[in-house]
Write an enzyme that holds these catalytic residues in place. Structure first.
Site, mmCIF file in Angstrom:
data_model
loop_
_atom_site.group_PDB
_atom_site.id
_atom_site.type_symbol
_atom_site.label_atom_id
_atom_site.label_comp_id
_atom_site.label_asym_id
_atom_site.label_seq_id
_atom_site.Cartn_x
_atom_site.Cartn_y
_atom_site.Cartn_z
ATOM 1 C CB THR A 87 42.586 35.056 36.826
ATOM 2 O OG1 THR A 87 42.393 36.213 37.608
ATOM 3 C CG2 THR A 87 43.507 35.377 35.703
ATOM 4 C CB THR A 163 43.874 35.412 43.349
ATOM 5 O OG1 THR A 163 44.189 36.463 42.432
ATOM 6 C CG2 THR A 163 44.002 34.076 42.654
ATOM 7 C CG ASP A 164 42.465 41.026 43.387
ATOM 8 O OD1 ASP A 164 43.472 40.360 43.071
ATOM 9 O OD2 ASP A 164 42.217 42.162 42.934
ATOM 10 C CE LYS A 240 46.709 38.289 44.524
ATOM 11 N NZ LYS A 240 45.726 38.704 43.499
#
Lengths: 414, 622
Positions: A87, A163-164, A240
Site C-alpha cells: 500500500t 502490512t498484512d 498486526k
C-alpha cells in the site's frame, strides 16, 4: 470505442460527454464527465459516439516518466530503499477498481518528496506483490538483496512491504541475516493514493531509523492515530493487531523497542539493542518450507491434522498455556514419532506457554511436543522453517532466543 | 446602489445549494448524524495532508495552493464518532436512507437518475476531511424548476459527505470537530439560467421548499448553504461561497454585478492611462526609522517591507468596488491569503504612522511618480515576498478586468477573495465503495409543502396562517405523525407551533423537547389524562428536565389528572360560596365563576369539563 476516447453518450434523453474509462462490470460504460465525476451508463440502452480517439492514456497516466533528480551528497548516509509492493506505493487499478501496487522505489521517492535531503538513496525492486501473496522464496530473495545492498555500502536498509504479512517477512530476515546496519520495514495502512495516507510519515521515520544506531530488523509504523511519531518494533515480536488503523502494529508482551519523533526526527530506544557495526554481515537463507501452523479450536475435526503427515515441522497455536483437546494428543505423538518437529505456542498471544501445569500439557510434553516459550505463533512458524534448515538441534532451538523472538523474562511493562 | 439593467449587462447566474439530510446514520458509517459540543470530545489526534494526483495524472491548482502551507490538523472525536470518520477504517456501503432521500429530491427536481452512481473522491486538503477528500456521487442530471421569470434548469444532484466543522485555528493549523463529518449532504447545481438577482432568490427559495418537502432534511443554522455563481458578459465567472441566509442571495448577486461593472471600468481607466504593474522590490531601507506601528513591528521581528509599483494606478487603488471595499481591499485579500496582515497603498497614505517623507522616499525607491500608486507589505521576510507577489498578480489582473475566482460571502452581502476556482482534476474514484445502481421507481414522491398547506386547510380545517406555519416548520413530520395517530389536528398544530413559540419567548429551553416528549403529551391530552390548559406547564417541566417522561412531568408539575367528581366538588364549592350572585344573575354569573373555578383547579382540569359542570350547577340553582 476504446478506453481513453472522448465520447458522447446519450441515454434516456440525457447526453453526457467525457472520457471513457475502464468499467468493472460488463453492463455499464463508465464516463468521466468534465466536472470530474464518473457516471455509469447502461451499455445496452446507450447511444455512443466517439468524438476523439485516445485523448487520455489511462493506463500510464500515473507514471509520468520523469526521473527524480537526486544528487549524491557525501555528507549524507546511504540508505537502500527496497520495494516489495504494498500500500505504501500503490495506485488504483481500473479493471478491478481496487488498489494495487504499481510503483518501484524511484516512484516512492517521487511520491514522498519529504524523503529528499535525508540520505543518498539506492532504489531496488525485489517484488511487486501484495503482501498476502508473499512466499518463503521471496523472503529468501529479499534477504539476498538486503545482503547485497549492505555489502555494497548501504548504511541502512528500508524495506517497503505490504502490512498484512510484514511481521512474517521481518521475522524471516531477522533469522536469516546477521546485520551491522539497521534493516527497517515500513508500509502503510491507508493507501498512498489518498492525501491522508500514513505512507509519508512512515517512510520518513523509517529512513531516520535506518540512519540510527540499532542494527536489527525493525518494523517502523505509526505509534498512534496521530501523525506525530512512529514506533520501532523488533521484527520478531511485532504483530498486526488491527485491520485498518494506522497504529495496527504492536509489540506483543512489551512496549515498542523505540520511537521516531516525526517533527524532531529524534530516534530513541527503551531497551538494549544490537548497535551499528557490532555484528559481521552474514546470511543463512536456508528454509525448510514443509512447515505448517495449526490453530486448535474446540470441536476440531481430527481429520484436520491428517494433512500434516510427512511435514518437517508443525507449530500448534493451542489454547491457554499451550493445550489441545486431549483426544488429539495421540495424533501429535504419531507425528513426532514419524520425525515431525511439533512446537507449541498459544493463541493468547500474550504470555508464555507452560505445559507442566495441567495434565493435558504434561501429556503433550510426553508426546514429544516442544514449547516455543512466548514466541508468537506466526514467528514460531517462520523460526521452525529456519531452524529445521540451519540449527543443529531444531527442537532445542525452538526454546531459545535466536533473534529476539523469545523473551526469557516476562516484563510487559518495559 | 442603483438597479442595473441586468439583461443589457448579460447577467448569468447559477446556484449551488448544499443541504444536510436528517437521516438516522451517516453516509458511510453507522454513526448518528448528531452535532456535539467541542467540550464533549473523548479523543483527539493530529494529522498532515499531502496532495496526490488524480487518476489522469493531474494535480489541482486550488489543492496545490492550499498545501503550500504545511499545516497540522487536530481532530476532536466523540463517543458518537467511529474509526471511519478518523480515516482509520474503510467507509461502509452508502447509506440506503440517504440514497432514498436523494432519489426523492431528484424526483421533485424533475431529474433523470443515473444508471450507476460512482462514489468519487474530491480532493480537499484544507483538513476539513480527515481522508483529504470528500466522497461524492453524481445521482441525478438534467432537471428543472419553475420561477416567475421562467424555468431554471438543474444541472446535477450530488450526494456527498459533509465536512468536519472548524472549531478554531491553532498555532500550527486548524482544529476540527468530527461530529459533522460524514453527515449526508445533497448538492444541487442549477444551470446558468438565472438572469436577475430576484430570480436567484426565488430559485433558491423554491429549491429550499422542495428539499424540506422530503421531511428528511436538517434544519437550523449551517444546515443549508448556498453558493452563487455570477458573471456578466464582459466579466468573469465568480463563485461565491457560504451564503447563509436566503434573503441575502439577491443582494449578493446585485453587489457582485456591481463589483464586476466597477472592475471593468477600472480596467478601462487603466488602459486609457497605459497603466502597468512594475517589478516587486525590497524597500525596507525606506522605513528604517519609521514610527508606523505595523511596519515597525514587522521590522523589529526581523521582517522586511516589500513594494510593488503600480504605474498609472493613482487614485484607482482607493476606488470603491463594493460598499466600503476598494480595489486596495482586493489586493489586501490576496496578501492576507499568503499570511500577511494586509497592505498599505499610496492612495491612503500618509496615514497609519507613515509620513509624507516616507511616501516620497517610497515613490523614489520604486521609480514611481505622479499618476502612479505603490502598494507595500510589511511582514516576516518570506511572507512579505509571497504576499507582494500575490498583490502584484492581482493588480495585473485589474488591467484585464474581472479575475475568475472563488469568493466568500460577507455578512453585509459583499464578498472577499478565498482561492482560485477549483479545477476538474481534483476527483478520482473512491475504490473502497462499490458503485450503486439506484432504482428511482422504489421511491415515493413526497407531497410538496405548498400542497401540504392546502391539504391542512381543506382536510383539517386549519386556518391559512397556522397551516403554513406547520407545513414549513421543522416539526412538520411530527405533526403528521401525531395526526396519523389520532390526535386532533388543530390541537396538534396549536401545540407544536403556537404553544412552543410562546414557551420559547418565555425563555423555556424548548430545544430540549424530543419528538417523544411532544407526542406523549399530545396523547395524554387526547386520552383525557391531562387538561389542555396544563400542556404549557408540562412542556416547561419536560424542557427543564428532559430526562423525565411526560407522565412524570405531570406529577412534577402538580397537574395529575382530575376526574369529573373532583371537578364537581370544586365547582359546587365555588357556586355555594357565591350563592347570592347566582340567584341574582343566573347564567350571567357564569364568566366570573368560571374564572374562579379554573383558579381553584389550577389548570388540572379540562376547561370544557369545568364549563359543562358549572353550567349544570348554576342551572340547578336558578
Amino acid at each position: 470505442m476504446n478506453v481513453g476516447d472522448r465520447v458522447r453518450v446519450e441515454r434516456a434523453g440525457v447526453t453526457n460527454e467525457g472520457v471513457l474509462l475502464p468499467s468493472s462490470t460488463a453492463d455499464h460504460l463508465v464516463v468521466k464527465l468534465p466536472g470530474g465525476y464518473n457516471v455509469g451508463v447502461d451499455r445496452e440502452d446507450a447511444d455512443v459516439e466517439v468524438l476523439e480517439s485516445d485523448v487520455y492514456d489511462v493506463e500510464s497516466a500515473q507514471a509520468t516518466g520523469e526521473t527524480s533528480e537526486i544528487e549524491f551528497d557525501d555528507d549524507l548516509p546511504t540508505v537502500s530503499l527496497i520495494s516489495t509492493g504494498g500500500t505504501i506505493a500503490s495506485t488504483v487499478d481500473y479493471r478491478t477498481g481496487a488498489v494495487t501496487a504499481q510503483f518501484d522505489a524511484e516512484d516512492v521517492l517521487r511520491a514522498v518528496p519529504d524523503l529528499a535531503g535525508r540520505a543518498n538513496y539506492r532504489g531496488r525492486v525485489v517484488a511487486n506483490i501484495l503482501s498476502e501473496n508473499m512466499t518463503p522464496d521471496v523472503w529468501q530473495e529479499l534477504a539476498h538483496a538486503v545482503h547485497e545492498e549492505i555489502e555494497a555500502g548501504a548504511d541502512g536498509v528500508v524495506v517497503m512491504h505490504g502490512t498484512d504479512t510484514m511481521q512474517f517477512t521481518a521475522s524471516a530476515l531477522a533469522l536469516m541475516l546477521d546485520t551491522p546496519v539497521p534493516i527497517v520495514f515500513t508500509g502503510s495502512q491507508r493507501s498512498a493514493d489518498r492525501p491522508s495516507s500514513d505512507n509519508v510519515m512512515n517512510a520518513v521515520c523509517a529512513v531516520e531509523a535506518a540512519k540510527a544506531d540499532c542494527a536489527e530488523v525493525l518494523v517502523c509504523m505509526h505509534e498512534s492515530e496521530s501523525d506525530d511519531a512512529c514506533a520501532l518494533h523488533r521484527g520478531t515480536r511485532v504483530r498486526k493487531n488491527h485491520t485498518s488503523r494506522r497504529d495496527a502494529f504492536e509489540t506483543v508482551g512489551a512496549k515498542p523497542l523505540g520511537r521516531v519523533a516525526y517533527e524532531s526526527e529524534d530516534v530513541t530506544f527503551r531497551r538494549d539493542y544490537d548497535t551499528r557495526g557490532d555484528t559481521r554481515l552474514d546470511i543463512s537463507p536456508g528454509l525448510e518450507t514443509e512447515v505448517e501452523l495449526v490453530k486448535f479450536v474446540p470441536g476440531m475435526d481430527p481429520a484436520a491434522l491428517d494433512y500434516l503427515s510427512g511435514k518437517a515441522g508443525v507449530v500448534i497455536e493451542g489454547t491457554g498455556l499451550g493445550h489441545v483437546d486431549t483426544d488429539l494428543i495421540p495424533r501429535l505423538e504419531e507425528l513426532v514419532d514419524a520425525g515431525t518437529t511439533v512446537a507449541m505456542t498459544s493463541q493468547c498471544l500474550e504470555g508464555r506457554v507452560c505445559d507442566r501445569v495441567y495434565d493435558t500439557g504434561r501429556d503433550l510434553l510426553e508426546a514429544g511436543v516442544v514449547e516455543a516459550g512466548d514466541t508468537l505463533p506466526g514467528t514460531a512458524t517462520v523460526k521452525l522453517m529456519w531452524a529445521l534448515a540451519n540449527a543443529d538441534d531444531p527442537e532445542e532451538a525452538m526454546g531459545e532466543s535466536l533473534a529476539g523472538e523469545l523473551q526469557t523474562r516476562s516484563v510487559p511493562w518495559t | 446602489m442603483s438597479e442595473y439593467d441586468y439583461e443589457a449587462l448579460g447577467l448569468v447566474a447559477g446556484l449551488e445549494i448544499h443541504q444536510q439530510l436528517d437521516t438516522a446514520t451517516k453516509l458511510f458509517c453507522e454513526c448518528p448524524t448528531e452535532r456535539r459540543e467541542p467540550e464533549e470530545t473523548v479523543r483527539t489526534f493530529t494529522r498532515y495532508l499531502h496532495p496526490t494526483k488524480s487518476e489522469l495524472g493531474e494535480l489541482d491548482e486550488a489543492a496545490v495552493e492550499e498545501s503550500m502551507v504545511d499545516r497540522e490538523f487536530e481532530y476532536l472525536a466523540f463517543d458518537s464518532t467511529c474509526l471511519v470518520e478518523a480515516d482509520d477504517e474503510p467507509p461502509h456501503r452508502i447509506d440506503d436512507e440517504a440514497l432514498d432521500v436523494a432519489l426523492q429530491i431528484a424526483e421533485l427536481l424533475d431529474m433523470t437518475v443515473v444508471d450507476q452512481a460512482h462514489v468519487m473522491r474530491k480532493i480537499v486538503v484544507d483538513g476539513s476531511n480527515t481522508s483529504g477528500f470528500q466522497r461524492t456521487a453524481l445521482v441525478g442530471q438534467d432537471g428543472q424548476i419553475e420561477t416567475s421569470e421562467g424555468p431554471v434548469g438543474v444541472e446535477d444532484l450530488l450526494l456527498e459527505e459533509e465536512s468536519a466543522g472548524q472549531v478554531a485555528g491553532t498555532e500550527s493549523g486548524v482544529r476540527y470537530s468530527l461530529d459533522r463529518l460524514g453527515i449526508p449532504l445533497v448538492e444541487i447545481g442549477t444551470k446558468p439560467d438565472i438572469r436577475s438577482p430576484e430570480q436567484a432568490r426565488e430559485a433558491a427559495e423554491r429549491i429550499g421548499m422542495l428539499l424540506r418537502s422530503t421531511g428528511t432534511v436538517k434544519r437550523g443554522l449551517g444546515t443549508i448553504r448556498q453558493d452563487v455563481n455570477v458573471s456578466i458578459a464582459e466579466g468573469a465567472r465568480v463563485e461565491i461561497k457560504g451564503v447563509q441566509a436566503l434573503d441575502q442571495i439577491s443582494e449578493i448577486v446585485r453587489l457582485e454585478v456591481g463589483r464586476q461593472v466597477e472592475l471593468l471600468d477600472v480596467a478601462e481607466t487603466l488602459r486609457e492611462r497605459d497603466a502597468d504593474v512594475g517589478a516587486v522590490r525590497d524597500v525596507t531601507s525606506v522605513f528604517a526609522d519609521t514610527d508606523s506601528g505595523v511596519v515597525r513591528g514587522a521590522l523589529d521581528a526581523g521582517g522586511k517591507v516589500t513594494a510593488v509599483p503600480l504605474y498609472g494606478f493613482d487614485g484607482v487603488v482607493g476606488r470603491e468596488i463594493q460598499p466600503d471595499r476598494r480595489l486596495g481591499t482586493e489586493l489586501s485579500d490576496h496578501a492576507k491569503r499568503h499570511g500577511a496582515g494586509g497592505i498599505f497603498h499610496t492612495d491612503e497614505l500618509p496615514a497609519y504612522g507613515i509620513t509624507e517623507a516616507e511616501v516620497e522616499a517610497l515613490y523614489d525607491a520604486v521609480d514611481a511618480g505622479e499618476g502612479d500608486a505603490v502598494a507595500i507589505v510589511a511582514a516576516g521576510a518570506e511572507t512579505a515576498e509571497l504576499a507582494i507577489d500575490a498583490v502584484a498578480d492581482r493588480a495585473a489582473g485589474a488591467l484585464e478586468g474581472v479575475p475568475e475566482e472563488t469568493r466568500g460571502a460577507n455578512e453585509d452581502g459583499t464578498t472577499r477573495y478565498l482561492r482560485p476556482l477549483p479545477g476538474a482534476a481534483r476527483m478520482y474514484p473512491e475504490t473502497d465503495v462499490p458503485p450503486v445502481e439506484p432504482n428511482p421507481s422504489d421511491v415515493e414522491t413526497p407531497e410538496l409543502l405548498t400542497e401540504k398547506v392546502e391539504r391542512y386547510q381543506a382536510e383539517y380545517g386549519l386556518d391559512a396562517g397556522l397551516a403554513e406555519q406547520v407545513a414549513y416548520g421543522r416539526r412538520m413530520p411530527l405533526f403528521e405523525q401525531a395526526v396519523e395517530e389520532g390526535i386532533d389536528a388543530t390541537f396538534a398544530a396549536g401545540t407544536l407551533e403556537s404553544t412552543l413559540t410562546e414557551l420559547r419567548r418565555d425563555d423555556v429551553p424548548v430545544e430540549n423537547l424530543t419528538d417523544d416528549h411532544l407526542l406523549s403529551v399530545l396523547h395524554l391530552v387526547e386520552d383525557g389524562d391531562l387538561a389542555k390548559e396544563g400542556v404549557g406547564d408540562v412542556l416547561t417541566t419536560l424542557a427543564e428536565s428532559p430526562g423525565l417522561t411526560a407522565e412524570e412531568a405531570i406529577e412534577e408539575a402538580g397537574l395529575a389528572g382530575v376526574g369529573e367528581e373532583e371537578v364537581r366538588e370544586a365547582v359546587v364549592d365555588v357556586v355555594e360560596r357565591n350563592e347570592q350572585q347566582v340567584k341574582e344573575q343566573g347564567m350571567g354569573a357564569f364568566s366570573a365563576l368560571m374564572g374562579e373555578a379554573m383558579g381553584a383547579l389550577r389548570g388540572k382540569a379540562d376547561g370544557e369539563v369545568v364549563s359543562e359542570v358549572l353550567r349544570e350547577e348554576i342551572g340547578k340553582r336558578t
